[in-house]
Design a protein around this motif. Structure first.
Motif, PDB file in Angstrom:
ATOM      1  N   THR A   1       0.435  -1.079  -0.082  1.00 29.11           N
ATOM      2  CA  THR A   1      -0.111   0.176   0.086  1.00 29.11           C
ATOM      3  C   THR A   1       0.687   1.567   0.282  1.00 29.11           C
ATOM      4  OG1 THR A   1      -0.239  -0.239   2.559  1.00 29.11           O
ATOM      5  CG2 THR A   1      -2.124  -1.052   1.074  1.00 29.11           C
TER       6      THR A   1
ATOM      7  N   TRP B   1       0.171   3.545  -3.035  1.00 28.39           N
ATOM      8  CA  TRP B   1      -0.565   4.344  -3.397  1.00 28.39           C
ATOM      9  C   TRP B   1      -1.277   5.737  -2.145  1.00 28.39           C
ATOM     10  CZ3 TRP B   1      -3.571   3.394  -6.978  1.00 28.39           C
ATOM     11  CH2 TRP B   1      -3.651   2.639  -7.648  1.00 28.39           C
TER      12      TRP B   1
ATOM     13  N   ARG C   1      -1.931   8.992  -3.171  1.00 28.62           N
ATOM     14  CA  ARG C   1      -2.294   9.652  -2.094  1.00 28.62           C
ATOM     15  C   ARG C   1      -1.364  11.327  -1.479  1.00 28.62           C
ATOM     16  NH1 ARG C   1      -4.437   5.129  -0.374  1.00 28.62           N
ATOM     17  NH2 ARG C   1      -3.189   5.071   1.133  1.00 28.62           N
TER      18      ARG C   1
END
Length: 543
Positions: A6, A9, A13
């Motif tokens: 993750t 990501w 973001r």
């Protein structure tokens, strides 16, 4: 492991959040994109010029096959060709075998006579066209003329080269080349140091993919696109190395100036009108900073004038209101009424009731004027706070006793003080403490219906005394709790006891905080509200 997957990501973001929230990131990204787009536009423009010139016939381009074949034939003619002709003249067969192995290597073959990939063949002839060395004896046998080569195109081009005997062709080139659908033939003269024709290099290259030897427009366009992409890939690294630091430097300069403006605007919103922005340069941001400074200076002057006006008016009104109050209280006392408690005694005529109503309104007006005067002095930083050890239980009981008769007579509201006997003294200004209790009690009375209860309590904890003023009124909605200490905040119309200026709680908050205390509110709609404030315990070192 999950965090590893993750992480990209989260990074994406974070980037988009920073891009939305920070001007510097937007400027850096814009700068880098401009640099890369400029490089792309230049590449496309150059490619368009070449493609247009090619389509117009102004730029004759050889196919990739022709260029490779010509370069190979030229290299063999200048390096290996003279050596092969000399070895053949001397009859040095060992040397010729070595030369043929070299030709096989250049042709991409494993060994002489083994075509390997089978896409190239090379032969060297003397000036008469007799083959002296070859990469493939089965294709061009040594000792035979070029006429034995199976490919008629190769024979024709070789004969053309022999006819020229080292002279330039009609196109001004030393080599002669031609091709059909899937092959290319190149011959190049072998010249001595005096440019004397000694022989030929004959090269035949077979292209296993069908199609013409000259590049069609789609193939040429694809080649140009490939060149553009590769060139951009090479340019990206230096472009980023230059663009990113320059973009960061420029973005920091611009965003820093805008940040100063934002900080000054935030300070202005918090009531600090003394902040100014340094003006640097003559661009739009500099002009904006100048206008901001002019605006805040104008607001500061207007605010100072307002504060001075409120202070002067409230001060001037105190004297006539005090005189009116004194006269009304003497008239009520002469009629046997008690102006302090609001009781009319045995007198209940219309004139006495009118005087009591006027007296009540005068008291309300007096509290409003006192609030305005206190607020003006707080804003002007001229309100003197003189902290000293104060018995807080005495001040609280006195405030309760002053409100209790009037609350019961007019509203049937009970006001009680439930204070422990061992409360320590607090470090506070007695006058301001009395004002705090008065405002909190009158605020509770305004919102407590008939038959309700107001309780003043206190307890010692952690070096402070916490005082609570609790009522059984209608309560405050949760969404309005954060606004109760703002100026001019009013919750509905109260319970009908007096009028609210919306300043009392704001003044209470500022007075508590000016004495190193804190205040908060808790409320449940339909059950009541409690205000809690703390003041430090007076010790020998602090008192």
């Amino acid at each position: 492991m999950r965090r590893v997957f993750t992480a990209p990501w989260r990074a994406v973001r974070w980037f988009f959040r920073a891009y939305r929230q920070r001007l510097s990131v937007q400027l850096i990204v814009s700068h880098v994109l401009v640099v890369l787009l400029t490089a792309l536009v230049i590449e496309l423009a150059v490619a368009g010029v070449f493609l247009g010139a090619y389509n117009a016939g102004l730029l004759p381009l050889s196919s990739g096959i022709d260029a490779f074949a010509i370069n190979t034939a030229t290299t063999v003619a200048r390096t290996t060709g003279p050596d092969a002709v000399a070895a053949e003249a001397l009859g040095d067969m060992e040397r010729l075998d070595s030369i043929q192995q070299r030709l096989a290597f250049v042709a991409g073959q494993v060994e002489v006579g083994n075509p390997g990939r089978g896409d190239r063949r090379i032969a060297i002839t003397d000036a008469d066209g007799r083959i002296v060395a070859t990469s493939d004896p089965g294709w061009a046998p040594p000792g035979q003329t070029v006429d034995v080569i199976p490919n008629p195109l190769t024979v024709r081009i070789a004969r053309r080269g022999l006819e020229l005997a080292g002279a330039p062709s009609g196109h001004g080139n030393l080599w002669v080349t031609d091709g059909d659908e899937n092959e290319t033939v190149v011959v190049h003269p072998i010249l001595s140091d005096g440019d004397v024709f000694q022989g030929l290099v004959v090269l035949e290259r077979f292209d296993p993919s069908p199609g013409p030897t000259s590049l069609p427009a789609p193939t040429l366009a694809a080649g140009l696109v490939y060149i553009i992409v590769m060139t951009l890939a090479v340019l990206i690294a230096p472009a980023l190395i230059v663009a990113v630091p320059v973009g960061i430097l420029r973005a920091r300069r611009v965003s820093k100036r805008v940040s100063h403006l934002a900080e000054a605007a935030d300070a202005m919103a918090q009531g600090d009108l003394g902040r100014r922005v340094a003006v640097k340069g003559e661009d739009e941001i500099a002009r904006l900073a100048e206008r901001f400074n002019e605006m805040i200076a104008s607001v500061d002057r207007t605010d100072r004038a307002r504060k001075a006006f409120v202070a002067n008016v409230s001060h001037d009104l105190r004297t006539p209101v005090a005189i009116v109050r004194g006269h009304i209280e003497r008239l009520l006392a002469s009629r046997g009424a008690d102006p302090i408690s609001g009781s009319l005694g045995e007198l209940d005529d219309e004139e006495t009731r009118s005087l009591a109503v006027v007296h009540q309104e005068v008291l309300t007006l007096e509290r409003l004027i006192n609030d305005l005067f206190t607020l003006a002095r707080i804003e002007e930083a001229t309100l003197r706070i003189e902290p000293a050890p104060v018995a807080i239980d005495e001040v609280a009981r006195a405030a309760v006793e002053g409100v209790r008769p009037m609350a019961w007579e007019q509203r049937k509201v009970a006001v009680e003080a439930m204070l422990p006997p061992d409360l320590p003294p607090v470090l506070a200004d007695r006058t301001r403490l009395q004002q705090i209790f008065g405002n909190l009690l009158y605020n509770a009375l305004r919102h407590t219906p008939e038959g309700g209860l107001i309780v003043v309590g206190a307890e010692q904890r952690d070096g402070v005394v916490e005082v609570s003023v609790r009522d059984t009124g209608g309560g405050i909605p949760e969404e309005e709790l954060d606004a109760v200490f703002q100026r001019h905040y009013r919750l509905g119309d109260g319970a009908g006891f007096g009028e609210s200026s919306g300043l009392g709680l704001a003044i209470v908050k500022q007075l508590v905080e000016a004495q190193d205390g804190s205040i908060c509110v808790e409320s449940v709609p339909g059950e009541g509200t409690v205000f809690r404030f703390t003041l430090p315990v007076a010790t020998k070192g602090r008192g």
